[in-house]
Write a protein that holds these residues in place. Structure first.
Motif, PDB file in Angstrom:
ATOM      1  N   TYR A 217       0.865  -1.177   0.000  1.00  0.00           N
ATOM      2  CA  TYR A 217       0.000   0.000   0.000  1.00  0.00           C
ATOM      3  C   TYR A 217       0.905   1.231   0.000  1.00  0.00           C
ATOM      4  O   TYR A 217       1.840   1.318   0.806  1.00  0.00           O
ATOM      5  N   THR A 218       0.648   2.161  -0.898  1.00  0.00           N
ATOM      6  CA  THR A 218       1.475   3.365  -0.974  1.00  0.00           C
ATOM      7  C   THR A 218       0.659   4.585  -0.550  1.00  0.00           C
ATOM      8  O   THR A 218      -0.527   4.703  -0.873  1.00  0.00           O
ATOM      9  N   ILE A 219       1.315   5.490   0.181  1.00  0.00           N
ATOM     10  CA  ILE A 219       0.661   6.714   0.649  1.00  0.00           C
ATOM     11  C   ILE A 219       1.566   7.899   0.307  1.00  0.00           C
ATOM     12  O   ILE A 219       2.703   7.980   0.787  1.00  0.00           O
ATOM     13  N   GLY A 220       1.067   8.797  -0.521  1.00  0.00           N
ATOM     14  CA  GLY A 220       1.803  10.008  -0.843  1.00  0.00           C
ATOM     15  C   GLY A 220       1.480  11.090   0.176  1.00  0.00           C
ATOM     16  O   GLY A 220       0.306  11.412   0.407  1.00  0.00           O
ATOM     17  N   ILE A 221       2.508  11.643   0.795  1.00  0.00           N
ATOM     18  CA  ILE A 221       2.346  12.645   1.845  1.00  0.00           C
ATOM     19  C   ILE A 221       2.530  14.045   1.264  1.00  0.00           C
ATOM     20  O   ILE A 221       3.524  14.319   0.584  1.00  0.00           O
ATOM     21  N   GLY A 222       1.578  14.939   1.527  1.00  0.00           N
ATOM     22  CA  GLY A 222       1.691  16.326   1.061  1.00  0.00           C
ATOM     23  C   GLY A 222       1.021  16.557  -0.279  1.00  0.00           C
ATOM     24  O   GLY A 222       0.125  15.819  -0.697  1.00  0.00           O
ATOM     25  N   LYS A 223       1.480  17.598  -0.980  1.00  0.00           N
ATOM     26  CA  LYS A 223       0.915  17.924  -2.289  1.00  0.00           C
ATOM     27  C   LYS A 223       1.310  16.869  -3.322  1.00  0.00           C
ATOM     28  O   LYS A 223       2.402  16.321  -3.275  1.00  0.00           O
ATOM     29  N   LYS A 224       0.404  16.628  -4.271  1.00  0.00           N
ATOM     30  CA  LYS A 224       0.679  15.614  -5.295  1.00  0.00           C
ATOM     31  C   LYS A 224       1.873  15.993  -6.177  1.00  0.00           C
ATOM     32  O   LYS A 224       2.526  15.129  -6.764  1.00  0.00           O
ATOM     33  N   SER A 225       2.146  17.269  -6.274  1.00  0.00           N
ATOM     34  CA  SER A 225       3.293  17.720  -7.074  1.00  0.00           C
ATOM     35  C   SER A 225       4.629  17.420  -6.398  1.00  0.00           C
ATOM     36  O   SER A 225       5.685  17.483  -7.036  1.00  0.00           O
ATOM     37  N   LEU A 231       4.255   6.615 -10.015  1.00  0.00           N
ATOM     38  CA  LEU A 231       5.071   5.503  -9.524  1.00  0.00           C
ATOM     39  C   LEU A 231       4.402   4.815  -8.344  1.00  0.00           C
ATOM     40  O   LEU A 231       4.350   3.582  -8.273  1.00  0.00           O
ATOM     41  N   LEU A 232       3.859   5.603  -7.418  1.00  0.00           N
ATOM     42  CA  LEU A 232       3.204   5.022  -6.244  1.00  0.00           C
ATOM     43  C   LEU A 232       1.968   4.211  -6.648  1.00  0.00           C
ATOM     44  O   LEU A 232       1.707   3.144  -6.090  1.00  0.00           O
ATOM     45  N   GLU A 233       1.222   4.715  -7.619  1.00  0.00           N
ATOM     46  CA  GLU A 233       0.059   3.977  -8.104  1.00  0.00           C
ATOM     47  C   GLU A 233       0.465   2.676  -8.771  1.00  0.00           C
ATOM     48  O   GLU A 233      -0.195   1.644  -8.613  1.00  0.00           O
TER      49      GLU A 233
END
Length: 302
Positions: A217-225, A231-233
């Motif tokens: 499971y991937t979690i991007g922290i903060g703004k998507k930019s 890559l996380l998807e």
């Protein structure tokens, strides 16, 4: 096999046993013309109070619900092996991630919410991998979740370098999971940056995880930019998991709640597997002793 009682507190009734020897009983008065005709006998030398004590003890044991269970079943955990791979690169020192507490860094809030997540896992065998320029295991797999949370507090931004090695983070998580024996193995990867360091590529690491049946499971922290959304998807999709975006502390908390629902942890209870109730045994002994008592009394009357 282990032995225990379903209601052990009822064993406190055994404290009444001395009453069979020392408590005064109501007795019908008899009159004798001579005291010499009356025998004085200590209750300790009579078989009747001891028989009553044995009957009482067996009935208390039956009420306390004795049973045996398989020791291996009690020690077996029903959860999964799960590793939190947390980004500790320099960018995680940025503040403003929490609406109500702007001074806390992304890393501080991430570790706080990760501790809340850990506390809800119950029977999971969990570990923590911290990564930056390189990745290292901050805590091996353990069922001691309180100690795991304490070790997580000891980590900080920059301990693993300023860059972001996503491939190494996944590979180190896989190595950490290799010491677990659960069938279900999960990695939760939290990052706020792009892959720009390390010896292993994310593609190579995901291929290894997929081969071993490990979900990521991937979690991007903060703004998507700020991080590599694509890559996380891809990492999550190829491993059979999901990818999330957490732009704030509140969003990250909701992500953890959703992962909790997708990967539920069995709640530890007082139930024992392969148990065999032993109530019948003391009750059978009570029946036998009562039968012998009645037979013995009738013979003495004859």
């Amino acid at each position: 096999m282990h032995f225990t009682f379903g209601s052990p507190y009822l064993l406190a009734l055994l404290l009444l046993l001395p009453c069979f020897l020392w408590c005064k009983q109501y007795s019908k008065p008899y009159y004798f013309p001579k005291l010499a005709w009356v025998t004085r006998q200590s209750p300790l030398l009579s078989w009747e109070p001891w028989l009553k004590m044995a009957l009482f003890t067996l009935m208390v044991f039956a009420l306390a619900k004795p049973f045996v269970y398989d020791a291996s079943s009690d020690q077996h955990k029903k959860g999964r092996d799960l590793v939190l791979a947390i980004d500790a690169s320099g960018s995680m020192a940025q503040s403003g991630f929490h609406v109500k507490d702007r001074f806390k860094t992304k890393y501080e809030i991430t570790t706080e919410l990760s501790k809340d997540f850990i506390a809800k896992r119950f029977d999971d065998n969990m570990g923590v991998v911290v990564f930056g320029t390189f990745a290292y295991t901050a805590s091996p797999l353990t069922y001691d979740l309180e100690s795991l949370s304490y070790l997580l507090e000891m980590t900080n931004v920059g301990l693993a370098g300023e860059s972001t090695a996503l491939g190494d983070a996944i590979m180190q998580s896989i190595r950490t999971l290799s010491y677990g024996e659960a069938q279900n193995k999960v990695i939760i990867l939290l990052t706020d940056g792009y892959h720009n360091a390390g010896q292993s590529s994310p593609k190579e690491a995901v291929s290894k995880a997929k081969e071993l049946g490990i979900k990521i499971y991937t979690i991007g922290i903060g703004k998507k930019s700020d991080y590599d959304v694509s890559l996380l998807e891809t990492i999550a999709k190829q491993s059979g998991a999901k990818s999330y975006a957490a732009s704030s502390a509140e969003a990250l908390s909701k992500v953890y709640d959703e992962i909790n629902a997708l990967e539920p942890s069995a709640i530890r209870s007082e139930n024992y597997l392969n148990q065999r109730v032993l109530i019948l045994y003391p009750l059978v002994l009570v029946f036998i002793l009562l039968l012998l008592w009645v037979l013995g009394t009738r013979r003495s009357e004859k």
